[in-house]
Design an enzyme around this catalytic site. Structure first.
Site, mmCIF file in Angstrom:
data_model
loop_
_atom_site.group_PDB
_atom_site.id
_atom_site.type_symbol
_atom_site.label_atom_id
_atom_site.label_comp_id
_atom_site.label_asym_id
_atom_site.label_seq_id
_atom_site.Cartn_x
_atom_site.Cartn_y
_atom_site.Cartn_z
ATOM 1 C CG HIS A 65 -45.723 -18.246 44.812
ATOM 2 N ND1 HIS A 65 -44.738 -19.202 44.803
ATOM 3 C CD2 HIS A 65 -46.396 -18.413 43.657
ATOM 4 C CE1 HIS A 65 -44.801 -19.908 43.680
ATOM 5 N NE2 HIS A 65 -45.815 -19.443 42.970
ATOM 6 C CG ASP A 157 -43.935 -20.220 40.186
ATOM 7 O OD1 ASP A 157 -43.324 -21.038 40.875
ATOM 8 O OD2 ASP A 157 -45.182 -20.201 40.081
ATOM 9 C CG HIS A 184 -41.360 -24.282 39.236
ATOM 10 N ND1 HIS A 184 -42.659 -24.058 39.625
ATOM 11 C CD2 HIS A 184 -41.328 -25.546 38.772
ATOM 12 C CE1 HIS A 184 -43.376 -25.131 39.396
ATOM 13 N NE2 HIS A 184 -42.602 -26.058 38.881
ATOM 14 C CG HIS A 237 -44.276 -24.165 45.001
ATOM 15 N ND1 HIS A 237 -43.197 -24.821 44.491
ATOM 16 C CD2 HIS A 237 -44.748 -23.375 43.994
ATOM 17 C CE1 HIS A 237 -43.010 -24.466 43.229
ATOM 18 N NE2 HIS A 237 -43.943 -23.575 42.908
ATOM 19 C CG ASP A 323 -48.364 -21.703 43.571
ATOM 20 O OD1 ASP A 323 -48.460 -20.865 42.653
ATOM 21 O OD2 ASP A 323 -47.975 -22.864 43.385
ATOM 22 C CG HIS A 327 -55.699 -22.686 36.058
ATOM 23 N ND1 HIS A 327 -54.988 -22.164 34.997
ATOM 24 C CD2 HIS A 327 -54.778 -23.155 36.931
ATOM 25 C CE1 HIS A 327 -53.690 -22.318 35.218
ATOM 26 N NE2 HIS A 327 -53.526 -22.907 36.390
HETATM 27 O O1 DOR Z 1 -49.844 -25.318 40.227
HETATM 28 C C1 DOR Z 1 -49.196 -24.385 39.797
HETATM 29 N N1 DOR Z 1 -49.779 -23.425 39.065
HETATM 30 N N2 DOR Z 1 -47.880 -24.335 40.040
HETATM 31 C C2 DOR Z 1 -47.085 -23.420 39.452
HETATM 32 O O2 DOR Z 1 -45.897 -23.429 39.716
HETATM 33 C C3 DOR Z 1 -47.640 -22.470 38.464
HETATM 34 C C4 DOR Z 1 -49.069 -22.241 38.725
HETATM 35 C C5 DOR Z 1 -49.778 -21.524 37.592
HETATM 36 O O3 DOR Z 1 -49.248 -20.523 37.109
HETATM 37 O O4 DOR Z 1 -50.886 -21.946 37.227
#
Ligand code: DOR
Length: 449
Positions: A65, A157, A184, A237, A323, A327
């Protein structure tokens, strides 16, 4: 001439073969020859030697993931940067989630990711196809075509498949392909604009809450649909005690259900939202929270953390998956409401989960299994093993080395970790992919004299 290497004197742990002993690992042309205790003299001089004294030698980790953000969000991560981050974290296989732009809902996009990974990735990239077209939850993607070009499973997801009949169809269709559906686990209407776990911390901070049942209700529905269809369900998760109980019950019914937990849900509870590394302030300070703790599903209660830890230890939860959700700063330098969900995990994962070993909650071998052999079993591939003939994908681990997390040192293009400045115990000192070093820390470049 054959390219031969030997990793000498390490503590070799390979749960796929029940190995945990001091031994050497012989490699030839990128493949494992054997794990051996043959005397030194019998190993020919033509081997390049990697000294693993004091280190653990593990199969490379397999992450089911990972968000690589490529194509479409290359300012957050690329195939190249994300797989370099993976290599630093000991991961030699990462499964790329489809919430890219365009999303991985067509053979063309899956083929593009695969082709670019073959030349531009530091480790193996296996794409996950979208369950529905555009990840909109309305119409199934061409799942057969995606499988044909290499999709290893299906997920929307970031978003659930909310329509139960679409989920039923997806499970039924994937059964014929022999691949898992990774839904998800979240009921959007129960999230209802919530941004963190429902509980005293959310109340105190005045942040809209997400109840544990938003996860549990979806897992319960999906388990019933797996029972109905005979489909393979992989629950991503898992973060709540209620979710754990549902997975446990599904397994005892003999259903084809597997589950994962992330390093953050294993080690951080919702008090981390304050941004004080788990301290609870007497008075809420002016900067009341750290948006780097915002993740979906949210960091949960102390009791939930205890439940997922116990579930990993007793095998109810099969695997650890990161996961990894990189960002940009602009996604996180904002209010908690506005912040994007996601934590940057690949490079801290091993140090995080080693906490469970150092706290005697799980043995080292039982921690390495859900990072290696267990995810490989879900994929049905012979990765995550040091068995003769398999790819020489290997992580060298210093389990007692203490280090301080500094996101500036990440290979990832993003910096969104709530662990900045936190000391972790356990790190990856070298990673080999197909026998070649793809990450080596100072520890091996400058051996202690
Ligand atoms: O916190 C998360 N970020 N959970 C997810 O299911 C998607 C992921 C993302 O793609 O940023």
């Amino acid at each position: 001439m054959a390219h031969k290497k030997v990793i000498r004197n390490g503590r070799v742990i390979d749960p796929s073969q029940g190995i945990d002993r001091l031994a050497d690992v012989l490699i030839e042309d990128g493949k494992i020859v054997e794990v051996t205790n043959a005397p030194l003299e019998s190993i020919a001089e033509d081997h390049e030697v990697i000294d693993a004294s004091g280190l653990v030698v593990s199969p490379g980790f397999v992450d089911l993931h990972t968000h690589l953000r490529d194509p479409g969000f290359e300012w957050k991560e690329t195939i190249e940067s994300g797989t370099k981050a993976a290599a630093r974290g000991g991961f030699t296989t990462v499964c790329a989630m489809p919430n890219t732009d365009p999303c991985q809902d067509s053979a063309a996009v899956i083929e593009d990711v695969t082709r670019r990974s073959l030349t531009g990735a530091a480790v193996r990239v296996l794409p996950i196809g979208a369950i529905t077209k555009g990840r909109h939850g309305k119409v199934l993607s061409p799942m057969g075509e995606l499988a044909e070009v290499g999709a290893i499973g299906f997920s929307d997801d970031g978003d659930p498949v909310s329509d139960a009949n679409i989920m039923r169809q997806a499970l039924t269709y994937a059964t014929g392909l022999g691949l898992p559906i990774i839904n998800h686990a979240e009921v959007h209407s129960l999230v209802h604009g919530g941004v963190m776990n429902e509980g005293p911390v959310a109340t105190r901070l005045g942040l809209p809450p997400v109840p544990a049942s938003a996860e549990a209700v979806m897992i319960a529905r999906d388990i019933e649909l797996a029972a109905l269809t005979g489909g393979r369900l992989h629950v991503p998760h898992v973060s709540t005690a209620a979710g754990v109980e549902l997975v446990r019950a599904a397994k005892s019914r003999g259903l084809d259900v597997t589950a994962e937990v992330t390093p953050h849900h294993l080690t951080l509870d919702d008090t981390w939202v304050y941004g004080l590394h788990g301290e609870v302030p007497d008075a809420v300070p002016a900067v009341a929270y750290d948006t780097n703790t915002k993740v979906n599903p949210p960091l949960r209660s102390v009791a939930d953390v205890a439940a997922v830890r116990a579930a990993l230890a007793d095998g109810t939860i099969d695997i650890i998956a990161t996961d990894h959700a990189p960002h940009a700063a602009t996604d996180k330098v904002c209010t908690y409401d506005e912040a994007a969900h996601g934590i940057n995990v690949l490079e801290t994962a091993f140090g995080q989960v080693m906490q469970l070993v150092h706290q005697d909650l799980i043995s080292l071998s039982d921690l390495i299994d859900p990072l290696t052999a267990a995810p490989a079993r879900i994929l049905g591939r012979n990765f995550g093993t040091l068995a003769a003939g398999s790819n020489a994908d290997i992580a060298l681990l210093d389990i007692d080395s203490e280090w301080t997390v500094s996101a500036d040192d990440f290979a990832s293009l993003s910096r969104n970790t709530p662990l900045e400045g936190v000391q972790l115990k356990g790190r990856v000192v070298e990673t080999l992919f197909a026998g070649e070093s793809v990450w080596r820390s100072d520890r091996l470049e400058q051996p202690a004299s």
